[in-house]
Design an enzyme around this catalytic site. Structure first.
Site, PDB file in Angstrom:
ATOM      1  N   GLU A  63      -6.998   1.685 -13.412  1.00 11.59           N
ATOM      2  CA  GLU A  63      -6.438   2.883 -12.759  1.00 11.59           C
ATOM      3  C   GLU A  63      -5.228   3.396 -13.541  1.00 11.59           C
ATOM      4  OE1 GLU A  63      -5.772   1.636  -8.684  1.00 11.59           O
ATOM      5  OE2 GLU A  63      -7.836   2.110  -8.107  1.00 11.59           O
ATOM      6  N   LYS A  86       0.189   5.410  -6.077  1.00 12.70           N
ATOM      7  CA  LYS A  86      -0.819   5.433  -7.152  1.00 12.70           C
ATOM      8  C   LYS A  86      -1.742   6.647  -7.018  1.00 12.70           C
ATOM      9  CE  LYS A  86      -4.594   4.000  -6.414  1.00 12.70           C
ATOM     10  NZ  LYS A  86      -5.075   2.628  -6.256  1.00 12.70           N
ATOM     11  N   TYR A 129      -8.764  -3.666 -11.369  1.00 10.45           N
ATOM     12  CA  TYR A 129      -8.435  -2.429 -10.654  1.00 10.45           C
ATOM     13  C   TYR A 129      -7.172  -1.762 -11.225  1.00 10.45           C
ATOM     14  CZ  TYR A 129     -11.225  -3.470  -6.346  1.00 10.45           C
ATOM     15  OH  TYR A 129     -12.200  -3.710  -5.408  1.00 10.45           O
ATOM     16  N   HIS A 186     -27.769  20.875  -1.803  1.00  6.34           N
ATOM     17  CA  HIS A 186     -27.788  21.318  -3.193  1.00  6.34           C
ATOM     18  C   HIS A 186     -26.784  22.447  -3.436  1.00  6.34           C
ATOM     19  CE1 HIS A 186     -29.598  21.947  -7.102  1.00  6.34           C
ATOM     20  NE2 HIS A 186     -29.599  23.239  -6.864  1.00  6.34           N
ATOM     21  N   GLU A 220     -26.626  14.481  -3.885  1.00  6.56           N
ATOM     22  CA  GLU A 220     -28.010  14.745  -3.466  1.00  6.56           C
ATOM     23  C   GLU A 220     -28.984  13.831  -4.217  1.00  6.56           C
ATOM     24  OE1 GLU A 220     -29.910  18.521  -4.695  1.00  6.56           O
ATOM     25  OE2 GLU A 220     -28.144  18.883  -5.919  1.00  6.56           O
ATOM     26  N   CYS A 254       0.824  -1.211   0.000  1.00 11.14           N
ATOM     27  CA  CYS A 254       0.000   0.000   0.000  1.00 11.14           C
ATOM     28  C   CYS A 254       0.861   1.264   0.000  1.00 11.14           C
ATOM     29  CB  CYS A 254      -0.932  -0.014   1.209  1.00 11.14           C
ATOM     30  SG  CYS A 254      -1.837   1.508   1.414  1.00 11.14           S
ATOM     31  N   CYS A 293      -1.443   1.713  -3.154  1.00  6.71           N
ATOM     32  CA  CYS A 293      -2.425   2.779  -2.915  1.00  6.71           C
ATOM     33  C   CYS A 293      -1.831   4.192  -2.860  1.00  6.71           C
ATOM     34  CB  CYS A 293      -3.150   2.551  -1.599  1.00  6.71           C
ATOM     35  SG  CYS A 293      -3.531   0.846  -1.237  1.00  6.71           S
TER      36      CYS A 293
END
Ligand code: NDP
Length: 453
Positions: free
Chosen positions: A187, A50, A183, A442, A447, A42, A47
């Site tokens: 990516e 990346k 993945y 909003h 939303e 990681c 992670c």
């Protein structure tokens, strides 16, 4: 130095570090063994580096899309060596922080590769000379060595990069073939494409990101294609041969192609080959170490967490497994891991994120007539002035019988941040009615999750 520990952790990645720190916090005498930089996949080659590249790629993509905001970047240039140098520096800084925190907790750090001598002893092997450096003893041993990239069994596979080598680059390539539709492939296709590399992505099936909701796969496919990525489906690489500076590639369909660089992202597998597991005779299942609910292997003194066991290969999962292990065995707190609503994200541009069941999974479990799907797809306001008007997609999968939200899926900017929050509600068994009763904020994209009818 005392060489008789309460806990030896093999592997200083996210899971191993979490377990070691938590156990030491309870007063256990802990050793951790690592042959590479502290931090694991990681932090070192996953992670973290990346995501730093993702930020850079998204910035460039926004800049080249900004003319209607009155922002011109006519001479926009990108020096990949600066980005890559800074990413490496940040990784080294984080790795050092982890090292310092281990020292503060008085966890003994041993540099080298760990392998089993028996169920209470681990040998440490020098990464450079392969010589035995030391043998440590412990009451408990935790295997937290993580995974490694799986390559393809094809001629010339050794010429391709894996997701390890990608993080060693000093410059970005001009062009690249990426093999895989998961993945890592998606990516990196987006990162490289948005930073100016010409990207072709080769996918063996007919869609990207198998296992994700089909609407998410379709949305990202459309967006990647319109951003200039050349997606090839239903074909496979069968050989790579070197031809001067380039590579000659042959596909299963007979199609041939020249490429400057190749990245294979065809999955990962447990990194257990050099652990001498034969010396301890652990039960294995499908290539993974078999463990019970407490992460205990078939040998009572040996435990395993993270990518070496058959659970989702995600950093937060490994961290939780590590902490729960130490809480149970060193903190005397009985805890178990909930694998029920694990949020997932793919950091493409825009992002994909999900928690709970896909529409397909929900129908399989609860039958079509019991499932109601709420979905909306629209151009977010942030894209109003952009050349590329990628639409976002929001989707709720609901059980008609009890109104429970079974799945929450999003394709769009900051989807991962939004789904992280939605997963709290999902964990508490939120109903569609409770979504509807929530006041909208909003103008936002999310939303729509509380206004879909
Ligand atoms: P994935 O399992 O996500 O994807 C592997 C891809 O390779 C799939 O498209 C698969 O196709 C394809 N593939 C497998 N075997 C072959 C083959 N022989 N020939 C051609 N294609 C093949 O693996 P990744 O390597 O992308 O990532 C590994 C893991 O790392 C992920 O599963 C995830 O757990 C973790 N990860 C998480 C990230 C995140 O959380 N954002 C980011 C990166 C990695 P098919 O679908 O047909 O099987």
């Amino acid at each position: 130095m005392i060489n008789n520990f309460d806990l030896i952790v093999i592997g200083a990645g996210s899971g191993g570090l979490a377990a070691a720190k938590r156990a030491a916090g309870y007063g256990a005498n802990v050793a951790i063994i690592e042959g590479d930089q502290i931090g694991g996949t990681c932090v070192i080659r996953g992670c973290v580096p990346k995501k730093l590249m993702v930020y850079a790629a998204n910035e460039r993509s926004n800049m080249i899309n900004s003319e209607r905001n009155g922002l011109y970047f006519n001479n926009l240039s990108f020096d990949s060596s600066i980005l890559l140098k800074n990413v490496k520096q940040e990784v080294a800084r984080l790795s050092n922080l982890h090292y310092e925190s281990l020292n503060k907790l008085d966890i003994k750090v041993f540099r080298g590769w760990g392998r089993f001598k028996d169920s209470n002893q681990v040998e440490i092997i020098c990464p450079k000379t392969n010589k035995l450096l030391k043998t440590l003893k412990s009451k408990k041993i935790l295997i937290a060595v993580g995974g490694k990239p799986k390559s393809l069994d094809i001629v010339g596979a050794e010429f391709a990069w894996s997701s390890n080598e990608i993080f060693d680059l000093n410059n970005f390539p001009k062009s690249l073939l990426i093999v895989g539709g998961g993945y890592i492939a998606c990516e990196f296709s987006c990162i490289f494409n948005n930073l100016g590399t010409k990207v072709t992505q080769l996918v063996r099936s007919d869609k990207l990101l198998n296992g994700f909701d089909s609407d998410l796969s379709m949305s990202i496919q459309e967006s990647m294609t319109s951003s200039g990525i050349n997606l090839i489906f239903k074909d496979e690489l069968v050989s790579i041969s070197k031809n001067n500076e380039n590579f000659d590639l042959i596909f299963k369909s007979g199609f041939s192609k020249k490429e400057e660089n190749i990245l294979i992202a065809s999955g990962r597998e447990p990194n257990i080959d050099n652990l001498n597991l034969d010396n301890v005779g652990l039960n294995m299942k499908g290539g993974f170490i078999e463990v019970n609910e407490s992460n205990q292997s078939s040998q009572s003194t040996i435990f395993a967490i993270g990518d070496v066991i058959d659970k989702p290969n995600l950093t937060p999962v490994a961290i939780e497994q590590g902490r729960v292990f130490s809480d149970n065995y060193f903190g005397n707190k009985k805890r178990s891991i909930s694998y029920k609503f694990i949020p997932k994200a793919v950091f493409t541009n825009p992002e994909i994120s999900s928690v709970g069941l896909t529409e397909e999974e929900a129908i399989n479990i609860y039958l079509n007539e019991n499932i109601k799907v709420f979905k909306c797809r629209f151009t977010p306001m942030s894209n109003t002035f952009k050349k590329q008007k990628t639409k976002c997609m929001l989707k709720l999968v609901v059980n008609k019988l009890d109104d429970k939200v079974l799945g929450c899926h999003m394709f769009g900017e900051t989807a991962s941040e939004i789904i992280q929050m939605a997963s709290i509600a999902m964990n508490k068994g939120v109903t569609k009615r409770e979504f509807d009763e929530t006041m909208a904020l909003h103008p936002t994209i999310s939303e729509e999750f509380v206004t879909m009818y």
